[in-house]
Write a protein that holds these residues in place. Structure first.
Motif: not given
Length: 307
Positions: A223-246
């Protein structure tokens, strides 16, 4: 003029649904339903089994009682033309879907399951069925309690998992705090995980043979391992994303719907932040238009992470 021919089997099906509607949330067992409706138990069981399979009723595996199911929401929606909330969500999701060429959805917990309430699908994308159902139990459904009261998150965590689950409470606490602060969630799934998620639609995983459950469970992250945290996301690097939710909220500040913007690609951290902010803005607009308000949270740690 001759009276139209009636169908006794169909009348019995309608009688079962009407009886449970009149029960106003009170669940009934097979014996009680058969007795109160004057139907034999074998006939009543056959009707109940088919209605549960179709999603019009749900069966509690612990108490062996029956209640109204989420498919009735989709039926009511079709009869009314559009639910107000779904119509509002669609209007705010449509520009995002067009801008990014992706599918956007609005969904919520209905009864004991997650249901797709609205979908905006761009040309050429795989169809999304409004009324599609998913099990609402770990490891599925974190985003539907993430922005609600801590008690709701704890209740969800206490449900019997549909698949074997590992739980790192410290990481889960960080996920909750990060997503509440940002106002949106960013989820990453492997291609195998995305296929599994699709296959799980409408399937009660706990009904699978134990050896199959264990095998499938090995494919599901903690649980929670599939969720990116702020520190995980480098603004210039690409990250595989399934979806964004709000989330959207009701008049009492409770979490109501979840709006999702599907990505299904690798994008930069800066692009993720931009889409997350736009989706959160759309969710805020839906909340305001429907008369809702964001919750006021106490300044304390979440119980789920501190126990």
């Amino acid at each position: 003029m001759a009276m139209p021919r009636r169908s006794p089997p169909t009348q019995r099906v309608v009688a079962v649904i009407d009886h449970l509607v009149a029960a106003r949330g009170r669940r009934l067992g097979l014996s009680a339903l058969a007795r109160e409706l004057g139907i034999s138990k074998p006939t009543c069981l056959g009707i109940l089994t088919e209605l549960v399979a179709a999603g019009y009723l749900v069966r509690d595996p612990r108490t062996l009682t029956y209640g109204l199911g989420p498919a009735l929401v989709a039926a009511g929606r079709a009869a009314q033309g559009e639910l107000v909330s779904g119509d509002v969500a669609r209007r705010h999701l449509a520009p995002l879907s067009e801008r990014y060429g992706v599918t956007c959805t609005a969904s919520a917990v209905v009864g004991d399951e997650i249901m797709i309430l609205e979908a905006v699908v761009p040309p050429g994308a795989p169809p999304v069925k409004v009324g599609e159902r998913y099990p609402f139990a770990p490891p599925v459904g974190l985003m539907y309690v993430l922005w609600g009261p801590d008690e709701g998150l704890d209740r969800w965590l206490g449900r019997e998992p549909t698949l074997p689950v590992r739980m790192d409470r410290e990481h889960l606490r960080a996920v909750v705090e990060r997503c509440r602060e940002a106002g949106y969630l960013v989820e990453s799934l492997t291609p195998a995980g995305m296929r599994l998620h699709s296959l799980m639609a409408g399937v009660a995983a706990y009904e699978l043979p134990q050896e199959v459950r264990a095998l499938v469970g090995e494919m599901v992250s903690s649980l929670g391992e599939r969720v990116y945290l702020g520190a995980d996301l480098d603004p210039r690097r690409r990250h595989p994303v399934h979806l964004v939710a709000a989330p959207t909220y009701d008049a009492g500040g409770g979490q109501e719907m979840v709006l999702t913007l599907h990505v299904g690609a690798s994008v930069t951290g800066a692009e993720i932040a931009r889409r997350g902010a736009e989706l959160a803005a759309a969710a805020s607009a839906v909340t305001a238009e429907l008369g809702g308000r964001p919750p006021v949270r106490p300044l304390r740690e979440t119980p789920s992470g501190s126990r």
